[in-house]
Design a protein around this motif. Structure first.
Motif, PDB file in Angstrom:
ATOM      1  N   ASP A  22     -10.764 -13.720  -8.134  1.00 48.09           N
ATOM      2  CA  ASP A  22      -9.372 -13.421  -8.432  1.00 48.09           C
ATOM      3  C   ASP A  22      -8.563 -13.113  -7.183  1.00 48.09           C
ATOM      4  OD1 ASP A  22      -9.482  -9.896  -9.469  1.00 48.09           O
ATOM      5  OD2 ASP A  22     -10.296 -10.920  -7.740  1.00 48.09           O
ATOM      6  N   GLU A 124      -5.846  -7.652  -2.206  1.00 42.19           N
ATOM      7  CA  GLU A 124      -5.448  -6.365  -2.791  1.00 42.19           C
ATOM      8  C   GLU A 124      -4.025  -5.986  -2.383  1.00 42.19           C
ATOM      9  OE1 GLU A 124      -8.522  -3.727  -1.454  1.00 42.19           O
ATOM     10  OE2 GLU A 124     -10.048  -4.759  -2.652  1.00 42.19           O
ATOM     11  N   ARG A 125      -3.686  -6.255  -1.126  1.00 46.08           N
ATOM     12  CA  ARG A 125      -2.347  -5.935  -0.608  1.00 46.08           C
ATOM     13  C   ARG A 125      -1.289  -6.720  -1.382  1.00 46.08           C
ATOM     14  NH1 ARG A 125       0.441  -4.601   4.348  1.00 46.08           N
ATOM     15  NH2 ARG A 125       2.088  -6.110   4.728  1.00 46.08           N
ATOM     16  N   ALA A 127      -1.633  -8.071  -4.390  1.00 44.85           N
ATOM     17  CA  ALA A 127      -1.634  -7.624  -5.786  1.00 44.85           C
ATOM     18  C   ALA A 127      -0.866  -6.315  -5.938  1.00 44.85           C
ATOM     19  CB  ALA A 127      -3.067  -7.466  -6.289  1.00 44.85           C
ATOM     20  N   ALA A 128      -1.029  -5.406  -4.991  1.00 52.83           N
ATOM     21  CA  ALA A 128      -0.316  -4.121  -5.048  1.00 52.83           C
ATOM     22  C   ALA A 128       1.194  -4.318  -4.909  1.00 52.83           C
ATOM     23  CB  ALA A 128      -0.830  -3.190  -3.955  1.00 52.83           C
ATOM     24  N   ARG A 129       1.584  -5.296  -4.110  1.00 48.71           N
ATOM     25  CA  ARG A 129       3.009  -5.587  -3.935  1.00 48.71           C
ATOM     26  C   ARG A 129       3.577  -6.214  -5.202  1.00 48.71           C
ATOM     27  NH1 ARG A 129       2.747  -8.621   0.577  1.00 48.71           N
ATOM     28  NH2 ARG A 129       2.668 -10.521  -0.636  1.00 48.71           N
ATOM     29  N   GLY A 130       2.734  -6.961  -5.915  1.00 53.81           N
ATOM     30  CA  GLY A 130       3.139  -7.567  -7.183  1.00 53.81           C
ATOM     31  C   GLY A 130       4.180  -8.654  -7.059  1.00 53.81           C
ATOM     32  N   THR A 131       4.202  -9.327  -5.934  1.00 52.51           N
ATOM     33  CA  THR A 131       5.231 -10.344  -5.708  1.00 52.51           C
ATOM     34  C   THR A 131       4.664 -11.747  -5.561  1.00 52.51           C
ATOM     35  OG1 THR A 131       5.142  -9.839  -3.361  1.00 52.51           O
ATOM     36  CG2 THR A 131       6.861  -8.743  -4.660  1.00 52.51           C
ATOM     37  N   ASP A 138       0.118 -11.166   5.116  1.00 55.05           N
ATOM     38  CA  ASP A 138      -0.728 -10.124   4.526  1.00 55.05           C
ATOM     39  C   ASP A 138      -2.074 -10.070   5.255  1.00 55.05           C
ATOM     40  OD1 ASP A 138       1.048  -9.318   2.370  1.00 55.05           O
ATOM     41  OD2 ASP A 138       0.532 -11.221   1.397  1.00 55.05           O
ATOM     42  N   TRP A 177      11.291  -9.637   0.460  1.00 53.78           N
ATOM     43  CA  TRP A 177      11.299  -9.284  -0.954  1.00 53.78           C
ATOM     44  C   TRP A 177      12.567  -8.566  -1.367  1.00 53.78           C
ATOM     45  CZ3 TRP A 177       8.506 -12.533  -3.081  1.00 53.78           C
ATOM     46  CH2 TRP A 177       7.321 -12.969  -2.485  1.00 53.78           C
TER      47      TRP A 177
END
Length: 180
Positions: A22, A124-125, A127-131, A138, A177
């Motif tokens: 993932d 993970e970075r 995914a945490a940002r969600g963008t 990254d 963003w």
């Protein structure tokens, strides 16, 4: 003769060392990993390390190149990266890039422990940002997170402070963003 770095399918290379599939890395990051793998094989290294990934990022990702000043900074950085196979990088051959912060894994899918950790943290970075999926910028931020990383050593030899790199990355991410 067995290859030094295990072959992987394109999908596995795009995901790096993660087993759960993932990671959400882009085709661009898959190209970076392929480039780093070729460089490691050409340099005679047993694993892809953070310097291989940094070099490949600079070759493949204009957004990562934009983090560095166009003139002298990028020239010094690329100069040191090219020299690794003929100069100071020779002392790295036969050794594992590891800061001791994570246990050395017997099979890290062809990545040094620090490179494997950077690949995991990249996903993970993002995914945490969600963008959206992880990008080269990254990965750059994750490559310079551990002061023992070879990428950090290369930056230091080129006279580029990792704190400056991290600040530039965060500025670009925030700017990108906030404009959406």
């Amino acid at each position: 003769m067995q290859p030094r770095i295990p072959r992987q399918s394109v999908g596995e290379q795009a995901l790096g060392p993660r087993a759960d599939g993932d990671a959400g890395l882009t085709d661009e990051l898959a190209a970076v990993v392929l480039g780093a793998r070729r460089r490691a094989v050409r340099d005679g290294d047993r694993q892809i390390d953070t310097a291989h990934l940094l070099h490949s990022l600079l070759e493949h990702d204009p957004e990562v190149r934009s983090v560095f000043d166009d003139g002298p900074e990028i020239a010094r950085l690329l100069g040191y990266l090219v020299q690794r196979s003929i100069g100071y990088g020779l002392r790295w051959q036969g050794s594992v890039e590891d800061s001791g912060a994570v246990p050395v894994m017997a099979d890290s899918e062809g990545f040094s422990p620090l490179a494997a950790m950077a690949m995991d943290h990249t996903a993970e970075r993002a995914a945490a940002r969600g963008t959206g999926p992880a990008r080269g910028i990254d990965l750059l931020a994750c490559l310079v997170a551990d002061p023992q990383a070879r990428a950090v050593e290369v930056l230091g030899r080129a006279g580029i402070a990792t704190e400056v790199v991290v600040a530039r990355v965060e500025e670009r991410v925030a700017r990108r963003w906030s404009s959406r």
